[in-house]
Design an enzyme around this catalytic site. Structure first.
Site, short mmCIF file in Angstrom:
data_model
loop_
_atom_site.label_atom_id
_atom_site.label_comp_id
_atom_site.label_asym_id
_atom_site.label_seq_id
_atom_site.Cartn_x
_atom_site.Cartn_y
_atom_site.Cartn_z
N ASP A 197 -4.27 -2.20 4.23
CA ASP A 197 -4.12 -2.13 2.78
C ASP A 197 -4.51 -0.75 2.26
O ASP A 197 -5.53 -0.19 2.68
CB ASP A 197 -5.04 -3.19 2.15
CG ASP A 197 -4.88 -3.30 0.65
OD1 ASP A 197 -3.86 -3.85 0.21
OD2 ASP A 197 -5.77 -2.82 -0.08
N GLU A 258 0.29 0.18 4.84
CA GLU A 258 0.74 0.15 3.45
C GLU A 258 0.43 1.53 2.90
O GLU A 258 -0.73 1.84 2.57
CB GLU A 258 0.00 -0.92 2.63
CG GLU A 258 0.66 -1.11 1.28
CD GLU A 258 -0.29 -1.37 0.11
OE1 GLU A 258 0.19 -1.79 -0.94
OE2 GLU A 258 -1.50 -1.13 0.22
C1 NOJ Z 1 -2.32 -3.41 -2.18
C2 NOJ Z 1 -2.22 -4.90 -2.22
O1 NOJ Z 1 -0.96 -5.29 -1.76
C3 NOJ Z 1 -2.50 -5.30 -3.64
O2 NOJ Z 1 -2.24 -6.67 -3.84
C4 NOJ Z 1 -3.92 -4.96 -3.98
O3 NOJ Z 1 -4.16 -5.20 -5.35
C5 NOJ Z 1 -4.23 -3.48 -3.70
N1 NOJ Z 1 -3.68 -3.02 -2.47
C6 NOJ Z 1 -5.72 -3.24 -3.67
O4 NOJ Z 1 -6.30 -3.80 -2.54
#
Ligand code: NOJ
Length: 542
Positions: A197, A258
């Site tokens: 993430d 991500e």
């Molecule tokens: C990306 C995640 O997909 C999202 O849902 C989240 O709010 C943020 N990162 C922070 O962790």
């Protein structure tokens, strides 16, 4: 890969919240759908200030979802059905309820406990201004001030997301070592990989200098170059360390980044041979429903990934996005930011036609594809949830100006003709209300309907798996009208997508699958078809 957002997938214990027994019970559905694996959004203990992306213990399961034994059962059963499992690691921040952060608050300024996070004195004579100008993804300053143990207003801490998500300082050795153990904990339990993430957030420029947002104080990370809190060089040291850990394990353990960064050239740096294995393709996700734009992003993706030998990925949506059926039915079909197109009317019939075509396009491209739960049912975004049920920090932090992401997180409809549609036992209200109009979109209803979106996904996934020579076959564009995408996966499959304003003649080709019924052998507007490839390929390029 199929993304499971566990709170909204299936409720096994009848409390209105999805959980791991619910997921376990529906693994046959996923195996039958024809996916190769699951990505499970965070399942850790969490106060759910940001839908579980605020983790208070990285080595346990949220009691609402079940226990570690339930997680083991999910891993075991998924593996027995040939499904890989990737879990979601959230290493940029913890919950403010994590014992590390509570200890840091209690220990006070200058303590080793505070070194795990970014605690700084404020600016201004009384220290009552944030230490720098950094902004939070959910709006406002990225700093929050604490009350010190003696009761006085004190230091500030950094949170690039919600205030309940304090950022970890990855230059602190204790953070590094503790996460080594987190990785081993889950790899030892048998997870096949980790989605990382907010990967580019994890390193910050030393000294935490002010950022230049070019006059736009919005978290549009694709526009950021040389930003002090995003895509900072040192972040790659962490991923090299993690790759070395993953490589000590048997089997294929994969990292998925991500990483929404400025250019493909910056993205592929995360995918060097000693870093991560794949990354989500956000430029593709964000592209408008437009042939030229889609072709450009497909070509750019292949041009950046093929030379480095990394498989491309394709994705239309997630738990953070407007659902495609709604998005493609609006005048604004791009999704640069969740708020793009907000408030615009959506023609759901149009959006559904396009989303079905988009599915065939995505699943015909070379590489991996990610399907977000409910996408295979053609669920629309629920944009009329009452204010009082909204939980997304985006909604709360913007004072209601932004609706946030709850509309794509409404619990799945499984069966029956009224809520809770088999998500929970009858009489139990799911944590977010489901629209009554979903009666025709349940798994049960769509399973019995050959023309449903679910049947289309099933057929496409089956064909994708069963087509000899498809895996690894390069993409070759064929000559086509301007608003038509027409390509072959050399010798294995041809895909035609009609984004124009008149039907496309398929020239009597052998149609394997079509998102809309053909009319006199012609592919209607907003349709896509897979056809048997001709031999040899008539034109090339791309
Ligand atoms: C990306 C995640 O997909 C999202 O849902 C989240 O709010 C943020 N990162 C922070 O962790």
């Amino acid at each position: 890969m199929y993304q499971v957002y566990p709170r909204s997938f299936a409720d096994g214990n009848g409390d209105g919240e999805g959980d791991l027994p619910g997921l376990l019970a529906h693994l046959p559905y996923l195996a039958d759908l024809g996916v190769d694996g699951l990505w499970i959004s965070p399942w850790f203990p969490s106060p759910l200030a940001d839908g579980g992306y605020d983790v208070s213990d990285f080595c346990d399961i949220h009691p609402m979802f079940g226990t570690l034994a339930d997680a083991d059962a999910v891993l075991r059963e998924a593996h027995a059905r040939g499904l890989r499992v990737i879990i979601d690691l959230v290493p940029n921040h913890t919950s403010d309820q994590h014992p590390w952060f509570r200890a840091a608050l209690a220990a006070g300024p200058g303590s080793p406990e505070r070194r795990r996070y970014f605690f700084r004195d404020g600016r201004g004579p009384d220290g009552d201004e944030p230490p720098n100008n950094w902004i939070s993804a959910f709006g406002g300053s990225a700093w929050a001030r604490v009350t010190e143990p003696d009761g006085r207003p004190g230091q500030w801490y950094l949170h690039l997301f919600a205030p309940e998500q304090p950022d970890l300082d990855w230059t602190e050795p204790a953070v590094l070592y503790d996460f080594d153990d987190v990785l081993r904990f889950w790899f030892d339990r048998g997870v096949d990989g980790l989605r990382i993430d907010a990967a580019p957030a994890m390193a910050k420029k030393l000294g935490l200098p002010d950022a230049d947002y070019g006059g736009v104080a919005e978290f549009r990370t694709v526009d950021w170059h040389d930003n002090p809190h995003w895509d900072v060089e040192e972040v790659h040291d962490i991923f090299r360390r993690w790759r070395a850990i993953a490589d000590t394990y048997d089997g294929d353990r994969a990292f998925v980044a991500e990483a929404v960064v400025s250019t493909p050239a910056r993205l592929v740096r995360y995918l060097r041979p000693d870093e991560m294995h794949t990354a989500f393709n956000f430029p593709y996700l964000k592209s408008p429903w437009d042939a030229a734009a889609l072709r450009e992003v497909i070509d750019a993706t292949l041009a950046s990934f093929e030379p480095i030998g990394v498989p491309s990925t394709w994705v239309l949506t997630s738990h953070d996005e407007i659902r495609p059926v709604t998005r493609y039915g609006r005048p604004t079909t791009s999704s640069f930011f969740i708020t793009d197109g907000e408030g615009e009317e959506s023609d759901l019939a149009l959006g559904t036609r396009r989303a079905r075509a988009a599915a065939l396009l995505m699943l015909a491209l070379p590489g991996g594809a990610y399907i977000y739960q409910g996408e295979e049912l053609g669920l629309p975004h629920v944009d009329d949830l009452p204010d009082e049920v909204l939980q997304d920090p985006m909604f709360l932090r913007s004072g209601g100006a932004l609706r946030g992401r709850d509309g794509c997180r409404v619990p799945l409809p499984w069966s029956g003709s009224s809520p809770p549609f088999g998500f929970s036992p009858d009489g139990v209200l799911p944590w977010l209300p489901q629209p009554a109009s979903w009666a025709d979109l349940t798994v049960e209803a769509e399973s019995g309907d050959e023309s449903s979106t679910l049947s289309l996904y099933r057929a496409a996934l089956r064909l994708r798996r069963g087509t000899d020579g498809l895996l690894g076959a390069p993409l070759v564009w064929r000559e086509s009208a301007e608003e038509v995408l027409d390509f072959e996966r050399a010798g294995a499959l041809r895909c035609v997508v009609n984004l124009g304003d008149r039907p496309v003649d398929l020239g009597g080709s052998d149609v394997l699958l079509s998102s809309l019924p053909l009319v006199e052998g012609r592919l209607p507007v907003d349709g896509a078809a897979w056809v048997r490839p001709s031999d040899p390929v008539p034109a090339s390029g791309g």
